[in-house]
Design an enzyme around this catalytic site. Sequence first.
Site, PDB file in Angstrom:
ATOM      1  NE  ARG A   1      -3.899   5.120  -1.079  1.00  0.00           N
ATOM      2  CZ  ARG A   1      -4.035   3.825  -0.792  1.00  0.00           C
ATOM      3  NH1 ARG A   1      -4.887   3.069  -1.473  1.00  0.00           N
ATOM      4  NH2 ARG A   1      -3.342   3.287   0.195  1.00  0.00           N
TER       5      ARG A   1
ATOM      6  CB  SER B   1       1.114   6.694   2.159  1.00  0.00           C
ATOM      7  OG  SER B   1       1.102   5.380   2.632  1.00  0.00           O
TER       8      SER B   1
ATOM      9  CD  GLU C   1      -2.542   8.405   0.169  1.00  0.00           C
ATOM     10  OE1 GLU C   1      -2.046   7.313  -0.148  1.00  0.00           O
ATOM     11  OE2 GLU C   1      -3.080   8.616   1.277  1.00  0.00           O
TER      12      GLU C   1
HETATM   13  P1  FAD Z   1      -9.861  14.767   4.734  1.00  0.00           P
HETATM   14  O1  FAD Z   1      -8.412  14.591   4.958  1.00  0.00           O
HETATM   15  O2  FAD Z   1     -10.590  15.737   5.585  1.00  0.00           O
HETATM   16  O3  FAD Z   1     -10.089  15.129   3.195  1.00  0.00           O
HETATM   17  C1  FAD Z   1      -9.377  14.443   2.191  1.00  0.00           C
HETATM   18  C2  FAD Z   1      -9.900  14.904   0.811  1.00  0.00           C
HETATM   19  O4  FAD Z   1     -11.249  14.483   0.646  1.00  0.00           O
HETATM   20  C3  FAD Z   1      -9.928  16.432   0.647  1.00  0.00           C
HETATM   21  O5  FAD Z   1      -9.710  16.725  -0.723  1.00  0.00           O
HETATM   22  C4  FAD Z   1     -11.351  16.795   1.013  1.00  0.00           C
HETATM   23  O6  FAD Z   1     -11.771  17.994   0.395  1.00  0.00           O
HETATM   24  C5  FAD Z   1     -12.110  15.608   0.459  1.00  0.00           C
HETATM   25  N1  FAD Z   1     -13.332  15.313   1.194  1.00  0.00           N
HETATM   26  C6  FAD Z   1     -13.438  14.882   2.484  1.00  0.00           C
HETATM   27  N2  FAD Z   1     -14.732  14.668   2.802  1.00  0.00           N
HETATM   28  C7  FAD Z   1     -15.451  14.969   1.699  1.00  0.00           C
HETATM   29  C8  FAD Z   1     -16.846  14.956   1.388  1.00  0.00           C
HETATM   30  N3  FAD Z   1     -17.777  14.594   2.289  1.00  0.00           N
HETATM   31  N4  FAD Z   1     -17.229  15.344   0.138  1.00  0.00           N
HETATM   32  C9  FAD Z   1     -16.307  15.733  -0.787  1.00  0.00           C
HETATM   33  N5  FAD Z   1     -14.981  15.766  -0.557  1.00  0.00           N
HETATM   34  C10 FAD Z   1     -14.568  15.382   0.672  1.00  0.00           C
HETATM   35  N6  FAD Z   1      -5.560   6.080   3.287  1.00  0.00           N
HETATM   36  C11 FAD Z   1      -5.685   4.908   2.631  1.00  0.00           C
HETATM   37  O7  FAD Z   1      -6.242   4.861   1.518  1.00  0.00           O
HETATM   38  N7  FAD Z   1      -5.187   3.760   3.136  1.00  0.00           N
HETATM   39  C12 FAD Z   1      -4.551   3.706   4.336  1.00  0.00           C
HETATM   40  O8  FAD Z   1      -4.108   2.635   4.764  1.00  0.00           O
HETATM   41  C13 FAD Z   1      -4.413   4.924   5.068  1.00  0.00           C
HETATM   42  N8  FAD Z   1      -3.768   4.943   6.251  1.00  0.00           N
HETATM   43  C14 FAD Z   1      -3.628   6.119   6.923  1.00  0.00           C
HETATM   44  C15 FAD Z   1      -2.984   6.103   8.171  1.00  0.00           C
HETATM   45  C16 FAD Z   1      -2.811   7.266   8.875  1.00  0.00           C
HETATM   46  C17 FAD Z   1      -2.100   7.232  10.204  1.00  0.00           C
HETATM   47  C18 FAD Z   1      -3.326   8.488   8.373  1.00  0.00           C
HETATM   48  C19 FAD Z   1      -3.191   9.750   9.172  1.00  0.00           C
HETATM   49  C20 FAD Z   1      -3.976   8.520   7.148  1.00  0.00           C
HETATM   50  C21 FAD Z   1      -4.130   7.331   6.408  1.00  0.00           C
HETATM   51  N9  FAD Z   1      -4.779   7.300   5.167  1.00  0.00           N
HETATM   52  C22 FAD Z   1      -4.940   6.118   4.483  1.00  0.00           C
HETATM   53  C23 FAD Z   1      -5.296   8.545   4.572  1.00  0.00           C
HETATM   54  C24 FAD Z   1      -6.700   8.951   5.108  1.00  0.00           C
HETATM   55  O9  FAD Z   1      -7.027   8.217   6.242  1.00  0.00           O
HETATM   56  C25 FAD Z   1      -7.782   8.726   4.060  1.00  0.00           C
HETATM   57  O10 FAD Z   1      -7.484   9.426   2.878  1.00  0.00           O
HETATM   58  C26 FAD Z   1      -9.171   9.205   4.563  1.00  0.00           C
HETATM   59  O11 FAD Z   1     -10.159   8.768   3.656  1.00  0.00           O
HETATM   60  C27 FAD Z   1      -9.260  10.705   4.736  1.00  0.00           C
HETATM   61  O12 FAD Z   1     -10.470  10.983   5.428  1.00  0.00           O
HETATM   62  P2  FAD Z   1     -10.731  12.404   6.083  1.00  0.00           P
HETATM   63  O13 FAD Z   1     -12.147  12.431   6.562  1.00  0.00           O
HETATM   64  O14 FAD Z   1      -9.713  12.709   7.084  1.00  0.00           O
HETATM   65  O15 FAD Z   1     -10.581  13.338   4.804  1.00  0.00           O
HETATM   66  N1  EPU Z   2       9.245  -0.451   2.746  1.00  0.00           N
HETATM   67  C1  EPU Z   2      10.540   0.035   2.757  1.00  0.00           C
HETATM   68  N2  EPU Z   2      10.855   0.971   3.704  1.00  0.00           N
HETATM   69  C2  EPU Z   2       9.944   1.414   4.611  1.00  0.00           C
HETATM   70  C3  EPU Z   2       8.620   0.910   4.576  1.00  0.00           C
HETATM   71  C4  EPU Z   2       8.294  -0.029   3.617  1.00  0.00           C
HETATM   72  O1  EPU Z   2      11.378  -0.344   1.963  1.00  0.00           O
HETATM   73  O2  EPU Z   2      10.316   2.263   5.430  1.00  0.00           O
HETATM   74  C5  EPU Z   2       8.896  -1.472   1.732  1.00  0.00           C
HETATM   75  C6  EPU Z   2       8.455  -2.767   2.428  1.00  0.00           C
HETATM   76  O3  EPU Z   2       9.583  -3.554   2.684  1.00  0.00           O
HETATM   77  C7  EPU Z   2       7.508  -3.375   1.426  1.00  0.00           C
HETATM   78  C8  EPU Z   2       6.942  -2.188   0.684  1.00  0.00           C
HETATM   79  O4  EPU Z   2       7.750  -1.064   1.009  1.00  0.00           O
HETATM   80  O5  EPU Z   2       8.191  -4.162   0.501  1.00  0.00           O
HETATM   81  C9  EPU Z   2       5.492  -1.943   1.003  1.00  0.00           C
HETATM   82  O6  EPU Z   2       5.344  -1.492   2.362  1.00  0.00           O
HETATM   83  P1  EPU Z   2       3.905  -1.494   3.082  1.00  0.00           P
HETATM   84  O7  EPU Z   2       3.331  -2.866   3.120  1.00  0.00           O
HETATM   85  O8  EPU Z   2       4.056  -0.778   4.377  1.00  0.00           O
HETATM   86  O9  EPU Z   2       2.981  -0.688   2.094  1.00  0.00           O
HETATM   87  P2  EPU Z   2       3.160   0.715   1.355  1.00  0.00           P
HETATM   88  O10 EPU Z   2       3.198   0.473  -0.114  1.00  0.00           O
HETATM   89  O11 EPU Z   2       4.278   1.486   1.912  1.00  0.00           O
HETATM   90  C10 EPU Z   2       0.593   1.029   1.074  1.00  0.00           C
HETATM   91  C11 EPU Z   2      -0.397   2.129   1.216  1.00  0.00           C
HETATM   92  C12 EPU Z   2      -0.809   2.288   2.663  1.00  0.00           C
HETATM   93  C13 EPU Z   2      -1.437   0.982   3.136  1.00  0.00           C
HETATM   94  C14 EPU Z   2      -0.370  -0.113   2.998  1.00  0.00           C
HETATM   95  C15 EPU Z   2      -0.896  -1.489   3.365  1.00  0.00           C
HETATM   96  C16 EPU Z   2       0.013   3.697  -0.567  1.00  0.00           C
HETATM   97  C17 EPU Z   2       0.560   5.020  -0.958  1.00  0.00           C
HETATM   98  N3  EPU Z   2       0.139   3.369   0.710  1.00  0.00           N
HETATM   99  O12 EPU Z   2       1.783   1.434   1.753  1.00  0.00           O
HETATM  100  O13 EPU Z   2      -1.811   3.299   2.716  1.00  0.00           O
HETATM  101  O14 EPU Z   2      -1.874   1.071   4.470  1.00  0.00           O
HETATM  102  O15 EPU Z   2       0.055  -0.170   1.614  1.00  0.00           O
HETATM  103  O16 EPU Z   2      -1.740  -1.913   2.365  1.00  0.00           O
HETATM  104  O17 EPU Z   2      -0.538   2.978  -1.412  1.00  0.00           O
HETATM  105  C18 EPU Z   2      -2.104   5.652   2.994  1.00  0.00           C
HETATM  106  O18 EPU Z   2      -2.561   5.644   1.834  1.00  0.00           O
HETATM  107  O19 EPU Z   2      -2.046   6.682   3.689  1.00  0.00           O
HETATM  108  C19 EPU Z   2      -1.609   4.401   3.552  1.00  0.00           C
HETATM  109  C20 EPU Z   2      -1.054   4.313   4.764  1.00  0.00           C
END
Ligand code: FAD
Ligand code: EPU
Length: 349
Positions: free
Chosen positions: A173, A246, A342
């Site tokens: 991240r 997250s 995050e």
């Molecule tokens: P924004 O939210 O618009 O911007 C995020 C940051 O990036 C800001 O600092 C912005 O200034 C900068 N930025 C954006 N575009 C540019 C650019 N072109 N040049 C320079 N800076 C820029 N993230 C994960 O890593 N793993 C996950 O599994 C995951 N699951 C998600 C699930 C949900 C339901 C949601 C809502 C979010 C999740 N995220 C996850 C977070 C998010 O999807 C990512 O961080 C994504 O890359 C953000 O993209 P965005 O275009 O919305 O960026």
């Molecule tokens: N868990 C709990 N309580 C909950 C949810 C999860 O105890 O309510 C425990 C689960 O039992 C498991 C552990 O947490 O042991 C991990 O859970 P999960 O697999 O859902 O992953 P996470 O660590 O919570 C991370 C990323 C997610 C990504 C998932 C899958 C971060 C901060 N988050 O979540 O990314 O999708 O792994 O790889 O690293 C995001 O960055 O926005 C995001 C959604």
Amino acid sequence: MPVEQVDMGGYTLIENASLANRNTLRVAARAKLLAEIRDASKLPELLDFPAVRNGRLLVLGEGSNVLFTGDFDGTVLVMATRGVQVESDGDSARIAVAAGERWDDFVRWTLGQGYAGLENLILIPGTVGAAPIQNIGAYGCEVAEFIESVEAWDIRERRVVTLDHAACAFAYRDSLFKHEPGRYIVTAVRFVLPRSRPLRTDYAGINEQLARMGVDKPAPFHVAEAVVHLRTSKLPDPSVLGNAGSFFKNPIIDAALADALKREHPGLAVWPQPDGRCKVSAAWMIEAAGFKGVREGDAGISNRHALVLVNHGKATGPQLWALAQRVMHGVREKFGVALEPEPVVIGTR
Ligand code: FAD
Ligand code: EPU
């Protein structure tokens, strides 16, 4: 207040623009000026306007990783550029993608074209340009593995630069772009994707889901389907319930502290890291500290996943941020571990 919108050919300018539909936490906020850019070659012209040059600048994709705690008294630059270009093809392909493309559309396109690698990263919201910023990751993969280089407008040098993989300093991240905030506007990302590679199915839940699907020889699209199932069963859909995925990173702590915590709390998930430290589950600690499913007004913590801060309706940015801070305080009190948000918190922080 009247909102003035001007089409400048290649970009659109909107004064006093609402950001409510431009962040997935659905927080009401406004930008003094919003510039939506469709042609990256117009960036220098746009950045040269005195109002833009002399004020604050925030680059925004789909707003799926931001929390606005106030209005933005400057220019919000929305990347809306499009284009996917296969530059070379063979056992692997080099593909350049414009920053404004939707990440999930691109992942699905690669799978349709028979490229492997991005299947574990399906269904992550946001733009391609934002993917390198926090090095998006899920289900045992991080995007950095497939990024050859990032093309960006360097605001300090006033020119386009190509940052190779090493220069991007990718980590969990994290990347160069988080350490030099405000310096780079990502305009395109260059990926290298193989035609085939060993699948990553060891993240908790994937193999079990493949078995439930009756798949014993998985292809990338099977893994993608399994990940879609897992994600939709765990994470709230932002179009139904405002959230930013997250809200906290999983903390990376010394192995000795992780061992001690694990002895005291055997349920805590601990993932050893290559550098000898350990990543520990923030979700587990937040749930154990009693915050899962809590609701204060319209600000809440999801009852499906303890890492997800949710907006049940009209929560303001400060209300959401106040709840996030209470969660951080509660976890520090109970476990002695500091959580870090995050998403980028923008405003009165
Ligand atoms: P924004 O939210 O618009 O911007 C995020 C940051 O990036 C800001 O600092 C912005 O200034 C900068 N930025 C954006 N575009 C540019 C650019 N072109 N040049 C320079 N800076 C820029 N993230 C994960 O890593 N793993 C996950 O599994 C995951 N699951 C998600 C699930 C949900 C339901 C949601 C809502 C979010 C999740 N995220 C996850 C977070 C998010 O999807 C990512 O961080 C994504 O890359 C953000 O993209 P965005 O275009 O919305 O960026
Ligand atoms: N868990 C709990 N309580 C909950 C949810 C999860 O105890 O309510 C425990 C689960 O039992 C498991 C552990 O947490 O042991 C991990 O859970 P999960 O697999 O859902 O992953 P996470 O660590 O919570 C991370 C990323 C997610 C990504 C998932 C899958 C971060 C901060 N988050 O979540 O990314 O999708 O792994 O790889 O690293 C995001 O960055 O926005 C995001 C959604």
